[in-house]
Scaffold this motif. Structure first.
Motif, PDB file in Angstrom:
ATOM      1  N   ALA A  23       0.625  -1.273   0.001  1.00 23.64           N
ATOM      2  CA  ALA A  23       0.111   0.056  -0.071  1.00 23.64           C
ATOM      3  C   ALA A  23       0.788   1.326  -0.079  1.00 23.64           C
ATOM      4  O   ALA A  23       0.584   2.131  -0.873  1.00 23.64           O
ATOM      5  CB  ALA A  23      -0.849   0.122   1.285  1.00 23.64           C
ATOM      6  N   ALA A  24       1.935   1.300   0.763  1.00 19.14           N
ATOM      7  CA  ALA A  24       2.782   2.430   0.625  1.00 19.14           C
ATOM      8  C   ALA A  24       3.608   2.523  -0.468  1.00 19.14           C
ATOM      9  O   ALA A  24       3.497   3.719  -1.100  1.00 19.14           O
ATOM     10  CB  ALA A  24       3.972   2.113   1.735  1.00 19.14           C
ATOM     11  N   ARG A  25       3.729   1.458  -1.300  1.00 14.45           N
ATOM     12  CA  ARG A  25       4.421   1.977  -2.732  1.00 14.45           C
ATOM     13  C   ARG A  25       3.017   2.247  -3.918  1.00 14.45           C
ATOM     14  O   ARG A  25       3.632   2.910  -4.489  1.00 14.45           O
ATOM     15  CB  ARG A  25       4.667   0.282  -3.372  1.00 14.45           C
ATOM     16  N   GLY A  34      -1.479   8.276 -12.520  1.00 13.79           N
ATOM     17  CA  GLY A  34      -1.274   9.435 -11.851  1.00 13.79           C
ATOM     18  C   GLY A  34      -2.008  10.053 -11.005  1.00 13.79           C
ATOM     19  O   GLY A  34      -1.799  11.317 -10.612  1.00 13.79           O
ATOM     20  N   MET A  35      -2.536   9.230 -10.105  1.00 13.18           N
ATOM     21  CA  MET A  35      -3.049   9.728  -8.939  1.00 13.18           C
ATOM     22  C   MET A  35      -3.620   8.638  -7.826  1.00 13.18           C
ATOM     23  O   MET A  35      -3.111   7.383  -8.189  1.00 13.18           O
ATOM     24  CB  MET A  35      -4.627  10.086  -9.157  1.00 13.18           C
ATOM     25  N   SER A  36      -3.755   8.946  -6.783  1.00 13.70           N
ATOM     26  CA  SER A  36      -3.969   7.804  -5.476  1.00 13.70           C
ATOM     27  C   SER A  36      -5.285   7.467  -5.748  1.00 13.70           C
ATOM     28  O   SER A  36      -6.223   8.062  -6.270  1.00 13.70           O
ATOM     29  CB  SER A  36      -3.771   8.483  -4.184  1.00 13.70           C
ATOM     30  N   VAL A  37      -5.512   6.201  -5.205  1.00 12.96           N
ATOM     31  CA  VAL A  37      -6.828   5.366  -5.200  1.00 12.96           C
ATOM     32  C   VAL A  37      -7.971   6.422  -4.399  1.00 12.96           C
ATOM     33  O   VAL A  37      -9.151   6.247  -4.620  1.00 12.96           O
ATOM     34  CB  VAL A  37      -6.895   4.030  -4.987  1.00 12.96           C
ATOM     35  N   MET A  38      -7.437   7.095  -3.582  1.00  7.62           N
ATOM     36  CA  MET A  38      -8.240   8.045  -2.588  1.00  7.62           C
ATOM     37  C   MET A  38      -8.525   9.296  -3.511  1.00  7.62           C
ATOM     38  O   MET A  38      -9.440   9.973  -2.924  1.00  7.62           O
ATOM     39  CB  MET A  38      -7.319   8.605  -1.559  1.00  7.62           C
ATOM     40  N   GLU A  39      -8.144   9.453  -4.721  1.00  4.60           N
ATOM     41  CA  GLU A  39      -8.481  10.609  -5.509  1.00  4.60           C
ATOM     42  C   GLU A  39      -9.353  10.458  -6.573  1.00  4.60           C
ATOM     43  O   GLU A  39      -9.651  11.109  -7.203  1.00  4.60           O
ATOM     44  CB  GLU A  39      -6.927  11.305  -5.935  1.00  4.60           C
ATOM     45  N   ILE A  40      -9.323   9.147  -7.053  1.00  3.75           N
ATOM     46  CA  ILE A  40     -10.312   8.740  -8.135  1.00  3.75           C
ATOM     47  C   ILE A  40     -11.765   8.986  -7.931  1.00  3.75           C
ATOM     48  O   ILE A  40     -12.287   8.770  -6.927  1.00  3.75           O
ATOM     49  CB  ILE A  40      -9.541   7.673  -8.738  1.00  3.75           C
ATOM     50  N   MET A 247      -7.818  -1.345   0.364  1.00  2.00           N
ATOM     51  CA  MET A 247      -7.072  -2.185   1.433  1.00  2.00           C
ATOM     52  C   MET A 247      -7.526  -3.473   1.681  1.00  2.00           C
ATOM     53  O   MET A 247      -6.987  -4.378   1.786  1.00  2.00           O
ATOM     54  CB  MET A 247      -6.897  -1.377   2.737  1.00  2.00           C
ATOM     55  N   MET A 248      -8.844  -3.669   1.725  1.00  2.00           N
ATOM     56  CA  MET A 248      -9.498  -4.937   1.844  1.00  2.00           C
ATOM     57  C   MET A 248      -9.048  -5.858   0.790  1.00  2.00           C
ATOM     58  O   MET A 248      -8.870  -6.906   0.834  1.00  2.00           O
ATOM     59  CB  MET A 248     -10.955  -4.688   1.980  1.00  2.00           C
ATOM     60  N   ASN A 249      -9.151  -5.130  -0.506  1.00  2.00           N
ATOM     61  CA  ASN A 249      -8.791  -5.950  -1.843  1.00  2.00           C
ATOM     62  C   ASN A 249      -7.240  -6.582  -1.400  1.00  2.00           C
ATOM     63  O   ASN A 249      -7.281  -7.881  -1.879  1.00  2.00           O
ATOM     64  CB  ASN A 249      -8.838  -5.190  -3.064  1.00  2.00           C
TER      65      ASN A 249
END
Length: 362
Positions: A23-25, A34-40, A247-249
């Motif tokens: 997850a850190a990577r 080009g984005m975090s999964v938190m931003e999409i 994260m669950m994934n």
């Protein structure tokens, strides 16, 4: 990674180190977009693929048969305590509850706000230190459903087998032991679990529910509290907790890559045996709280001769890098939560610390 604590927290709980490192990577940029999964956007094809894959992993790992929906909801298991009676408790019927401890009682009290409820079995007379035998559970055929809590985190008890409820829908709160052992999902009409013990971080709640129960949602219910709305919208009716699902994934992939649920059960037995043996072979220095036939493979509860000694145990264990060994305030004592992601090494270290502590204080 240096200096990781021995994490025995009851929840939020340990996550697999490999998952955290992955997850850190992937934090800043998800799959080259080009984005975090938190931003999409949760309407993007990338998020939709993640949502679908995570559902598929649960189906595969838990052996969910066809005829069930897998939903990702918010509000924790505590919101399910209300959603279940709101959706399924029809007038003229009652909801039956098996009272086995703190969490079962919370579910029961919440259901009382919405209709008639009855107690199908209770182990309160034994201070909830055991689970009822299947033969003790009385199922009224006129009941809307029978609800049980598969594992009580506070008391440290777990159902070894589940009742056959015939045509009455069986519902289980499996928040603290989902995917820790194989379960015949077809016995249940609805299984729910907050993620923060075995599935990932807090923020998402998994609901595995039979299609006919989904269709039973009353149309007069608040939209966000209807199973049929969430099912029809593939859990995307409103903005989902995207990072918790991600994260669950990753936790589910880790579980699959480490041999699946059967391998987890084997590991969990090996891990908890180390600690239960330290208790049972201590000549009474440590006393297991739960009755042996009901002992949990997820939460090990035990006592020492005095509260002073327990405080000393907690203090010294914290100095040695152990976290979360203090029992829940309502029952006291000590508790080690040994969920799937707690490594064998942590349990070995705890068993060794227990033996050493006994040598010095016995």
């Amino acid at each position: 990674m240096g200096n990781r604590a021995y994490n025995f927290n009851a929840g939020p709980a340990a996550l697999p180190l490999e998952v955290l490192e992955r997850a850190a990577r992937e934090l800043v940029e998800y799959q080259g977009i080009g984005m975090s999964v938190m931003e999409i956007s949760h309407r993007s094809k990338e998020y939709e693929a993640l949502n679908d894959e995570t559902q598929a992993l649960i189906r595969e790992l838990f052996g969910v048969p066809s005829g069930y929906k897998v939903l990702f909801l918010q509000g924790g298991a505590s919101t399910q305590f209300a959603m279940i009676p709101m959706n399924l408790l029809t007038p003229g019927k009652s909801g039956s509850y098996v009272l086995t401890g703190a969490w079962a009682e919370k579910a029961y009290k919440e259901a009382k706000l919405f209709g008639d409820v009855s107690v199908a079995a209770s182990t309160e007379a034994d201070k909830f230190m055991r689970m009822p035998a299947v033969s003790e559970i009385v199922v009224d055929p006129n009941t809307a459903y029978l609800h049980l809590t598969s594992n009580e985190t506070i008391e440290g008890t777990q159902f070894a087998e589940f009742p056959d409820t015939g045509s009455v829908p069986l519902i289980a709160d499996m928040s603290s032991d989902i995917l820790s052992r194989p379960v015949d999902v077809s016995k249940f009409s609805l299984i729910y679990a907050g993620a923060q013990k075995n599935l990932g971080p807090s923020g998402v709640t998994v609901v595995i529910v039979r299609d006919e129960l989904v269709e039973a949602s009353p149309k007069g219910l608040a939209t966000m509290l209807r199973y049929d709305i969430h099912a029809k919208n593939n859990s995307l009716y409103n903005t989902p907790p995207a990072y918790s699902v991600y994260m669950m994934n990753r936790v589910l992939q880790w579980l699959r890559d480490n041999g699946g649920v059967a391998a987890m059960e084997k590991r969990n037995i090996e891990k908890t045996d180390l600690i239960y043996n330290a208790i049972d072979n201590s000549g009474g220095f440590y006393r297991g709280a739960a009755q042996p036939g009901s002992r949990s493979r997820m939460n090990i509860t035990f006592r020492l001769a005095s509260e002073e000694l327990e405080k000393q145990f907690i203090k010294e264990s914290e100095q040695q890098g152990f976290v979360g060994l203090k029992g829940h305030r309502s029952v006291g004592g000590l508790r080690a939560s040994t969920y799937n992601a707690v490594p064998l090494e942590s349990c070995k270290a705890l068993a060794e610390f227990m033996s050493d502590f006994q040598r010095r204080n016995g």
